[in-house]
Structures are given as C-alpha cells and as structure tokens.
Design an enzyme around this catalytic site. Sequence first.
Site: not given
Ligand code: 13P
Length: 249
Positions: A9, A95, A97, A167, A173, A213
């Site tokens: 992603n 997601h 976000e 997730e 992140g 992560s």
């Molecule tokens: P990171 O791997 O940067 O923590 O992000 C995970 C993510 O949101 C994948 O969709």
Amino acid sequence: MRRKIVAANWKMNKTIPEALAFVDEIRPKLRQDEEAELVICPPFTALYSVGMAIKDTCLKLAAQDVFWEESGAYTGEVSPVMLTDLGCEYTIVGHSERRGYFKESDMDVNRKVRALLDHGIKPIVCVGETLEQREAGETDELVTRQVEMALDGVGMNDVSSVVIAYEPIWAIGTGKSASGEDANRVIGLIRKTLKAIYGDGIANSVRIQYGGSVKPDNIAEFSRQPEIDGALVGGASLKADSFLAIARG
Ligand code: 13P
C-alpha cells in the site's frame, strides 16, 4: 491451503516515474514461483502506468479506494467500472486513514465492498482498533462489528474473493507492530466471526492479513502464525528490496 497475499500500500506516495522505477527494479528479481501472491497498490494517478508496466509479471494491481456508484455526478470519485478498466484485480477499502480523515463509516465500507464484488474486483477490507479502544478492552467487539458490517449482504459465493486486513491503528506508521501472537489471536477471532456467518469451509478459505509496521526484520514473527495469511505493508513497501524481503519472509 490458503495462499499468502502480500500487498504494497503505497498510500499517497510516488509520482509516475517513481512508480515505474520501482517496477523496473523489482521485475528482474521476481521468480516464476513466488510463494505469495504479490499485489501493488499505487495511488490512482499511477494505476494506469503501473498496470501497463507489470502486465508481463506476476504482480497484481490494486487501487487504494473506490466509490460505490458506477458513474455520475460524484466529483473526484473513481468507480469500480473505471478500476476494472485499469485492470485492478484488488482494491483496498475501509483503510483506517479513510475511516479517520475522510469519515468513512462501516456502511460506506459495506457499499464499497458490494460494489467491487459486483464488478469482479476483490476487496481488501481493513479493520482494526485505536489505542484507546484497545486499552478500553474494546478490540474484539469492535473488530467483530467492523467485519460483520463490511460483509453485510455478501453471499457465500462472493466471500472467498474477499481479503481482510487486520491493521491495529496504533501500529500503523508508528514502528510499533503488534506481537505475532496478539495479531494471530485477533485474526483467529475474525475467522471465528466468518465461521459464524458462512460456516467453517468458506471461512477457512478467506485470507486474513496483518498490517501495521511490518518490516523485513519482523515479518517472520507474523509468517509463523497459523491464522495470518500475509501482510498489508505501508512504509516498507516503497522500496523494491524491502517489499520483496517481506513477501518472501
Ligand atoms: P505501515 O506499514 O507504514 O505501518 O502502514 C501499514 C498500513 O497502513 C498498510 O495499509
């Protein structure tokens, strides 16, 4: 046996030349018989170019979001028909976000899931709790509800095409991943939820990834868990070598 699925992603990263440079770098390193299914999720702007560039490889194309209508007055949105046009086999929905910054509800996620399935695109449905919810002991209830609502109205025949990504938001992140054991427990709970709706056979065919992560140096912890069928990778998927290391880890 479920085939592992590892998806990159890229979020809002990479211009077209940068995206193509990634494909150029990874192409000669790909093997005919990659154990995991490998999926690249570029931003909308690079979907066409990446789709063209990976045509002769084992890489699959995915979008990061979709709108549920086929066409019409929805400024700024992209429909499942358009994603089919681009050759997307998968699309991420829900997601955290998108749920957080763009206020997407479980109902929105469900509409997107059903629209994708109606057009033969496989949804990668993201679920997961905030740190606050985790600390309040709400993880299991929340994740169960997210899964049930995302799949509302999705039939037996379609659900095997769905991928779920667990997730935990506090792990995205932050460099602070869940432990393999803990991710395995929640993913086991997600499978139990699927079993209650669809029965054991179908539930056992659905792939459930961990995301948050994931890095080359912690992927082994997740790969050895029986319930975890791969990873949804953000930051560490931006470089070809680190994405491949995770895919093979
Ligand atoms: P990171 O791997 O940067 O923590 O992000 C995970 C993510 O949101 C994948 O969709």
